[in-house]
Design a protein around this motif. Structure first.
Motif, mmCIF file in Angstrom:
data_model
loop_
_atom_site.group_PDB
_atom_site.id
_atom_site.type_symbol
_atom_site.label_atom_id
_atom_site.label_comp_id
_atom_site.label_asym_id
_atom_site.label_seq_id
_atom_site.Cartn_x
_atom_site.Cartn_y
_atom_site.Cartn_z
ATOM 1 N N LEU A 190 29.436 40.664 43.949
ATOM 2 C CA LEU A 190 28.771 41.959 43.781
ATOM 3 C C LEU A 190 27.366 41.772 43.235
ATOM 4 O O LEU A 190 27.167 41.084 42.236
ATOM 5 N N ILE A 191 26.411 42.409 43.911
ATOM 6 C CA ILE A 191 25.038 42.492 43.422
ATOM 7 C C ILE A 191 24.718 43.972 43.279
ATOM 8 O O ILE A 191 24.862 44.737 44.234
ATOM 9 N N SER A 192 24.259 44.385 42.085
ATOM 10 C CA SER A 192 23.985 45.791 41.821
ATOM 11 C C SER A 192 22.531 45.988 41.413
ATOM 12 O O SER A 192 22.113 45.553 40.340
ATOM 13 N N ALA A 193 21.767 46.681 42.261
ATOM 14 C CA ALA A 193 20.368 46.969 41.955
ATOM 15 C C ALA A 193 20.268 47.889 40.739
ATOM 16 O O ALA A 193 19.380 47.731 39.900
ATOM 17 N N GLY A 194 21.174 48.851 40.650
ATOM 18 C CA GLY A 194 21.154 49.782 39.520
ATOM 19 C C GLY A 194 21.354 49.078 38.196
ATOM 20 O O GLY A 194 20.691 49.388 37.198
ATOM 21 N N GLU A 195 22.268 48.119 38.175
ATOM 22 C CA GLU A 195 22.508 47.361 36.949
ATOM 23 C C GLU A 195 21.265 46.550 36.573
ATOM 24 O O GLU A 195 20.893 46.477 35.403
ATOM 25 N N VAL A 196 20.626 45.948 37.561
ATOM 26 C CA VAL A 196 19.403 45.180 37.306
ATOM 27 C C VAL A 196 18.307 46.107 36.777
ATOM 28 O O VAL A 196 17.628 45.790 35.802
#
Length: 176
Positions: free
Chosen positions: A28-34
């Motif tokens: 999982l890669i999350s732009a929002g988390e970044v």
């Protein structure tokens, strides 16, 4: 398999992406988390950081390009982010989650540290307007254009488990 999960703030993209990653053993890669982490590092709330991103295009581009690069190198991945459906062209399944502003604001209020519902609604609108303008300016993308997506699901109508069951079926059909 490459899957993207997108939607406006509070629509449940991170929750669904986490479910799918666990269920299907996908990275999982999350732009929002970044984006949230970067705001926190600068000791800014999301609206303030969004304004900074409006002045400094490198912030959005860094997040977006990194997602695209990682997704291009991996076969089994979930990419969660507002524009991931636009940027991950090779994704076998692109999902957009929708929910009313009121529903999304209640979720944001519960998730983020915001004083009350009215402030959360105001901040959410400001954030969405800021993001929409940045996407138009930086990429010529209209965030309301859902044409890249294979599925549009209402997360106000269904919870994570029900949405997951729908997407699980789609993933099984794609894999066969």
């Amino acid at each position: 398999m490459r899957v993207t999960v997108s939607g406006l703030p509070g629509s449940g993209t991170t929750s669904l992406a986490r479910y799918l990653a666990a269920e299907h053993k996908l990275e999982l890669i999350s732009a929002g988390e970044v984006f949230r982490q970067m705001a926190k590092e600068k000791e800014m709330d999301l609206v303030e950081f969004g304004r900074l991103a409006s002045e400094d295009p490198s912030i959005d581009r860094l997040i977006d390009e990194r997602q695209k690069e990682i997704a291009g190198q991996m076969n089994d991945i979930i990419v969660e982010g507002r524009l991931s459906g636009w940027f991950i062209g090779e994704a076998e399944l692109k999902i957009w989650l929708t929910a009313s502003l009121e529903c999304r604001v209640r979720r944001i209020l519960a998730r983020d540290v915001i004083e009350n519902l009215d402030i959360a609604k105001k901040l959410t609108r400001q954030r969405e307007e800021c993001e929409a303008e940045r996407y138009r300016t930086y990429y010529d993308i209209d965030i309301c254009d859902l044409s890249p997506y294979h599925m549009v699901l209402n997360s106000e109508r269904w919870g994570v488990e029900e949405l997951g069951a729908i997407v699980d079926t789609a993933i099984r059909m794609i894999r066969t």
